[in-house]
Design an enzyme around this catalytic site. Structure first.
Site: not given
Length: 379
Positions: A124, A128, A240-241, A266, A339, A362
């Site tokens: 689709l 432009g 699709g969305r 951690r 990090g 989409e």
């Protein structure tokens, strides 16, 4: 209201989860690193019915609803976002042919698409005319028993690899009513492809320009009626969305699970960082946002399955909220890793890169707001 999956839906969820854990998750990092398009693995997914989820049974589809599709795509994307997203696009293109095509067109293409003996792309967007899809310029001029196509499509997933291209073209005047949908096969003379784009994410699937230079396509490849193509394209995008929103859910869920595991191991300042209330609150907000996004996706899926008059609005809302929330969740999970989250040893940086594009494709999330506002104005 019953938010629980029924027995059949749970069985489908379990099957998709098992497939993702065995066939997608172990390879996701390497596919991203190598920019490998796992066609063989997707064909294995097709053997389980995942490439014709809501396509009709006549030609081999599963004829499931969009709620089941959302469940499947969440599970597959937890294994690998980019691969699940391509399978979602393939499903959308296949459904469009099956839903709107003639009996002859359906019998020619749908059986090989649901088995993924042939792969499909949806065309689709143009260089432009991105968000202004009704302004597309690719033309299809009738010449006897053929249409002659000229123009190009941009950002096409599967370009150069897919066998079938569901293409929106201009057969009439300006605006949406001049658009038609045509199926173009890969080896058609005049069809060509640009180089694979170098992307931030979705590296496990190719993306390229699709070009048409006096490309002659049989009139028999017209999907439905001439001039109705924009309507077909938008109907495809409703689902699709939801698909891409569901793919965001899966990636975000993996990010949350990874963060939950990390904060329990951690240690800083003499204790696991998960013991700090500030981090507990952040995890609580992340889990809440994920659940809210999932509920919006389920609401949109229910609306399509029940042909609710506001289905386009609900799907736009679900896509906007889920893709924004899930990207932010993944970014937050990365932040919790400090990090380490920035390293490829963990899946977080890949999830962030893959989910970022979901806010664009989409229909951008800005366009989702336009759709929602327009529907609100209509009352």
């Amino acid at each position: 209201m019953d938010f629980a999956l029924n027995d059949d839906q749970r069985a489908i969820q379990d099957a998709a989860r098992a497939f993702a854990n065995a066939e997608l998750a172990p390879h996701s990092a390497q596919w991203d690193e190598d920019k490998h398009f796992p066609v063989d693995v997707m064909k294995s997914a097709a053997e389980m019915g995942f490439c014709g989820i809501y396509t009709g049974e006549e030609h081999g589809g599963m004829a499931l609803g969009r709620v089941e599709a959302a469940v499947i795509f969440e599970e597959l994307s937890r294994g690998d976002v980019a691969t699940a997203a391509f399978i979602s696009i393939h499903n959308m293109a296949t459904w469009m042919i099956d839903k709107f095509g003639s009996a002859e067109l359906r019998s020619r293409f749908v059986p090989s698409l649901v088995t993924m003996d042939k792969m499909a792309s949806y065309c689709l967007t143009e260089p432009g005319s991105g968000s202004d899809a009704a302004a597309l310029r690719t033309t299809a001029v009738r010449d006897g028993d053929h249409y002659v196509l000229n123009g190009s499509k941009a950002f096409i997933s599967g370009a150069g690899v897919s066998d079938v291209y569901v293409v929106m073209v201009r057969t009439g005047g300006e605006g949406a009513k001049g658009v038609s949908t045509i199926v173009v096969e890969k080896d058609t003379p005049g069809l060509s492809f640009g180089a694979n784009e170098k992307k931030m994410g979705w590296n496990a699937q190719p993306t390229a320009v699709v070009s048409f230079d006096d490309c002659r396509v049989p009139v028999a490849n017209l999907v439905g009626e001439e001039g109705a193509g924009f309507k077909y394209a938008m109907a495809g995008l409703d689902g699709g969305r939801l698909n891409i929103a569901a793919c965001s859910l899966g990636g975000a869920r993996l990010a949350l699970e990874t963060a939950q595991e990390y904060v329990t191991t951690r240690k800083q300042f003499g204790q696991a960082i998960g013991q700090f209330q500030a981090l507990q609150f952040r995890l609580a907000d992340m889990a809440t946002d994920l659940e809210a996004a999932r509920l919006m996706v389920q609401r949109g899926a229910w609306a399509i399955d029940n042909d609710h008059p506001e289905k386009t609005k609900w799907c736009a809302m679900a896509k906007r909220l889920a893709t924004d929330a899930c990207f932010q969740l993944a970014d937050e999970a990365l932040q919790l890793h400090g990090g380490y989250g920035y390293l490829k040893d963990y899946p977080l940086e890949r999830i962030v890169r893959d989910l970022r594009v979901h806010r664009i494709l989409e229909g951008t999330n800005e366009i989702m707001r336009v759709i929602i506002a327009r529907e609100l104005a209509r009352g």
